[in-house]
Design a protein around this motif. Structure first.
Motif, PDB file in Angstrom:
ATOM      1  N   LEU A   1     -21.655  13.897 -26.456  1.00  0.00           N
ATOM      2  CA  LEU A   1     -22.771  13.110 -25.940  1.00  0.00           C
ATOM      3  C   LEU A   1     -23.088  11.919 -26.839  1.00  0.00           C
ATOM      4  CD1 LEU A   1     -25.135  16.069 -24.967  1.00  0.00           C
ATOM      5  CD2 LEU A   1     -23.797  14.628 -23.403  1.00  0.00           C
ATOM      6  N   ASP A   2     -23.396  10.802 -26.209  1.00  0.00           N
ATOM      7  CA  ASP A   2     -23.900   9.624 -26.914  1.00  0.00           C
ATOM      8  C   ASP A   2     -25.421   9.606 -26.908  1.00  0.00           C
ATOM      9  OD1 ASP A   2     -21.289   8.399 -27.370  1.00  0.00           O
ATOM     10  OD2 ASP A   2     -21.262   8.116 -25.188  1.00  0.00           O
ATOM     11  N   GLY A   3     -26.004  10.416 -26.028  1.00  0.00           N
ATOM     12  CA  GLY A   3     -27.456  10.470 -25.950  1.00  0.00           C
ATOM     13  C   GLY A   3     -27.946  11.665 -25.168  1.00  0.00           C
ATOM     14  N   VAL A   4     -29.234  11.958 -25.317  1.00  0.00           N
ATOM     15  CA  VAL A   4     -29.907  13.020 -24.570  1.00  0.00           C
ATOM     16  C   VAL A   4     -31.268  12.518 -24.111  1.00  0.00           C
ATOM     17  CG1 VAL A   4     -28.786  14.982 -25.705  1.00  0.00           C
ATOM     18  CG2 VAL A   4     -30.884  14.064 -26.654  1.00  0.00           C
ATOM     19  N   CYS A   5     -31.657  12.978 -22.939  1.00  0.00           N
ATOM     20  CA  CYS A   5     -33.001  12.718 -22.430  1.00  0.00           C
ATOM     21  C   CYS A   5     -33.771  14.028 -22.505  1.00  0.00           C
ATOM     22  CB  CYS A   5     -32.954  12.214 -20.998  1.00  0.00           C
ATOM     23  SG  CYS A   5     -32.090  10.647 -20.800  1.00  0.00           S
ATOM     24  N   ILE A   6     -34.833  14.016 -23.267  1.00  0.00           N
ATOM     25  CA  ILE A   6     -35.695  15.197 -23.382  1.00  0.00           C
ATOM     26  C   ILE A   6     -36.675  15.148 -22.208  1.00  0.00           C
ATOM     27  CG2 ILE A   6     -37.344  16.452 -24.832  1.00  0.00           C
ATOM     28  CD1 ILE A   6     -34.540  16.156 -26.108  1.00  0.00           C
ATOM     29  N   THR A   7     -36.582  16.142 -21.334  1.00  0.00           N
ATOM     30  CA  THR A   7     -37.361  16.139 -20.092  1.00  0.00           C
ATOM     31  C   THR A   7     -38.114  17.460 -19.931  1.00  0.00           C
ATOM     32  OG1 THR A   7     -35.382  16.874 -18.917  1.00  0.00           O
ATOM     33  CG2 THR A   7     -35.844  14.499 -18.900  1.00  0.00           C
ATOM     34  N   ASP A   8     -39.031  17.714 -20.830  1.00  0.00           N
ATOM     35  CA  ASP A   8     -39.802  18.952 -20.748  1.00  0.00           C
ATOM     36  C   ASP A   8     -40.735  18.924 -19.540  1.00  0.00           C
ATOM     37  OD1 ASP A   8     -38.853  20.506 -22.945  1.00  0.00           O
ATOM     38  OD2 ASP A   8     -39.820  19.071 -24.287  1.00  0.00           O
TER      39      ASP A   8
ATOM     40  N   GLY B   1     -26.108  12.986 -13.466  1.00  0.00           N
ATOM     41  CA  GLY B   1     -25.942  14.401 -13.761  1.00  0.00           C
ATOM     42  C   GLY B   1     -26.688  14.794 -15.015  1.00  0.00           C
ATOM     43  N   GLY B   2     -27.049  16.049 -15.087  1.00  0.00           N
ATOM     44  CA  GLY B   2     -27.717  16.593 -16.267  1.00  0.00           C
ATOM     45  C   GLY B   2     -27.481  18.078 -16.366  1.00  0.00           C
ATOM     46  N   SER B   3     -27.521  18.583 -17.576  1.00  0.00           N
ATOM     47  CA  SER B   3     -27.227  20.001 -17.781  1.00  0.00           C
ATOM     48  C   SER B   3     -28.387  20.909 -17.391  1.00  0.00           C
ATOM     49  CB  SER B   3     -26.881  20.257 -19.247  1.00  0.00           C
ATOM     50  OG  SER B   3     -28.024  20.049 -20.068  1.00  0.00           O
ATOM     51  N   ASP B   4     -29.623  20.370 -17.420  1.00  0.00           N
ATOM     52  CA  ASP B   4     -30.817  21.201 -17.247  1.00  0.00           C
ATOM     53  C   ASP B   4     -30.821  22.289 -18.320  1.00  0.00           C
ATOM     54  OD1 ASP B   4     -33.181  22.201 -16.229  1.00  0.00           O
ATOM     55  OD2 ASP B   4     -32.310  22.959 -14.368  1.00  0.00           O
ATOM     56  N   ALA B   5     -30.403  21.893 -19.530  1.00  0.00           N
ATOM     57  CA  ALA B   5     -30.223  22.843 -20.633  1.00  0.00           C
ATOM     58  C   ALA B   5     -31.544  23.484 -21.048  1.00  0.00           C
ATOM     59  CB  ALA B   5     -29.587  22.149 -21.830  1.00  0.00           C
TER      60      ALA B   5
ATOM     61  N   GLU C   1     -25.725  25.500 -23.017  1.00  0.00           N
ATOM     62  CA  GLU C   1     -25.786  24.678 -21.800  1.00  0.00           C
ATOM     63  C   GLU C   1     -25.805  23.178 -22.107  1.00  0.00           C
ATOM     64  OE1 GLU C   1     -28.347  27.622 -18.898  1.00  0.00           O
ATOM     65  OE2 GLU C   1     -29.450  26.396 -20.335  1.00  0.00           O
ATOM     66  N   LEU C   2     -26.172  22.812 -23.318  1.00  0.00           N
ATOM     67  CA  LEU C   2     -26.321  21.403 -23.689  1.00  0.00           C
ATOM     68  C   LEU C   2     -25.027  20.630 -23.454  1.00  0.00           C
ATOM     69  CD1 LEU C   2     -28.121  19.185 -25.013  1.00  0.00           C
ATOM     70  CD2 LEU C   2     -27.172  19.914 -27.215  1.00  0.00           C
ATOM     71  N   GLY C   3     -25.112  19.562 -22.673  1.00  0.00           N
ATOM     72  CA  GLY C   3     -23.984  18.669 -22.475  1.00  0.00           C
ATOM     73  C   GLY C   3     -22.919  19.132 -21.503  1.00  0.00           C
ATOM     74  N   LYS C   4     -23.079  20.265 -20.854  1.00  0.00           N
ATOM     75  CA  LYS C   4     -22.055  20.718 -19.895  1.00  0.00           C
ATOM     76  C   LYS C   4     -21.903  19.720 -18.751  1.00  0.00           C
ATOM     77  CE  LYS C   4     -21.638  25.652 -20.421  1.00  0.00           C
ATOM     78  NZ  LYS C   4     -21.718  26.955 -19.768  1.00  0.00           N
ATOM     79  N   THR C   5     -23.011  19.130 -18.353  1.00  0.00           N
ATOM     80  CA  THR C   5     -23.021  18.107 -17.311  1.00  0.00           C
ATOM     81  C   THR C   5     -23.839  16.947 -17.845  1.00  0.00           C
ATOM     82  OG1 THR C   5     -22.925  19.814 -15.625  1.00  0.00           O
ATOM     83  CG2 THR C   5     -23.606  17.644 -14.907  1.00  0.00           C
ATOM     84  N   ALA C   6     -23.398  15.735 -17.550  1.00  0.00           N
ATOM     85  CA  ALA C   6     -24.078  14.563 -18.090  1.00  0.00           C
ATOM     86  C   ALA C   6     -23.886  13.386 -17.139  1.00  0.00           C
ATOM     87  CB  ALA C   6     -23.531  14.251 -19.488  1.00  0.00           C
ATOM     88  N   THR C   7     -24.267  12.204 -17.610  1.00  0.00           N
ATOM     89  CA  THR C   7     -24.130  10.970 -16.837  1.00  0.00           C
ATOM     90  C   THR C   7     -23.373   9.950 -17.671  1.00  0.00           C
ATOM     91  OG1 THR C   7     -26.229  11.396 -15.705  1.00  0.00           O
ATOM     92  CG2 THR C   7     -25.389   9.136 -15.633  1.00  0.00           C
TER      93      THR C   7
END
Length: 195
Positions: A30-37, A152-156, A161-167
């Motif tokens: 991953l180059d980045g993550v979006c924290i979406t609590d 896409g997003g992992s919904d980790a 689960e982190l990074g299994k699916t991304a954009t």
């Protein structure tokens, strides 16, 4: 490549800590993550938004829960009123120059399809790492029918689960505004990463 849908321990359903995300995201491609609590951006107390020392880009959004389904929201944040219905939320996000992404459970609801068809939500999470293949396929078909931007997003909720699916973005993403602009332009596509 950004995982656009990651929960931390600031969501009651997640056991994934902000420290674990920072320590492992780059090694997962991953180059980045979006924290979406859920309904909060409290992880901002633990992580500074933007580029980290290792080059990882951290962006804050939230998964806002409505009676019609949940939406990933980028742009407006803690000042969003609680308890909005989907149509109110989407209009407000648009007014505040943000973007909303319909995750799979939201987009499959009949009321959410109406919102999509009215142009209130033009971006869909067509590949979610926690859902079954046929669910993702169903959303991709719907997205193609309505000519929606797909991501896409992992919904980790756990580290595995982190990074299994991304954009994958075709424009550089260095901050929240870059993300919003790229999503509006449709400069993205969902991608599955090796686990």
């Amino acid at each position: 490549i950004l995982d656009m849908h990651v929960h931390t321990t600031y969501s009651s359903c997640s056991g994934l800590t902000p420290v674990e995300i920072l320590a492992n995201a780059r090694s997962r491609g991953l180059d980045g993550v979006c924290i979406t609590d859920h309904n909060n951006m409290a992880a901002q107390a633990d992580i500074q938004e933007g580029l980290q020392a290792d080059g990882l880009c951290v962006i804050f959004g939230m998964e806002y829960d409505t009676p019609e389904g949940d939406f990933l929201v980028f742009g407006p944040g803690d000042d969003l009123p609680k308890g909005l219905h989907a149509e109110e939320l989407l209009r407000l996000v648009k007014e505040k120059n943000g973007v909303a992404v319909a995750p799979i459970p939201a987009v499959l609801a009949e009321s959410s399809i109406i919102l999509v068809s009215r142009g209130l939500c033009g971006i869909v999470e067509s590949v979610n790492g926690r859902n079954r293949h046929h669910e993702n396929h169903q959303v991709r078909e719907l997205a193609a029918h309505y000519n929606l931007v797909q991501c896409g997003g992992s919904d980790a909720h756990r580290l595995d689960e982190l990074g299994k699916t991304a954009t994958r973005f075709s424009l550089p993403i260095k901050n929240r505004q870059d993300l919003i602009d790229a999503l509006r332009k449709g400069a993205c596509s969902p991608v599955r990463l090796k686990s």
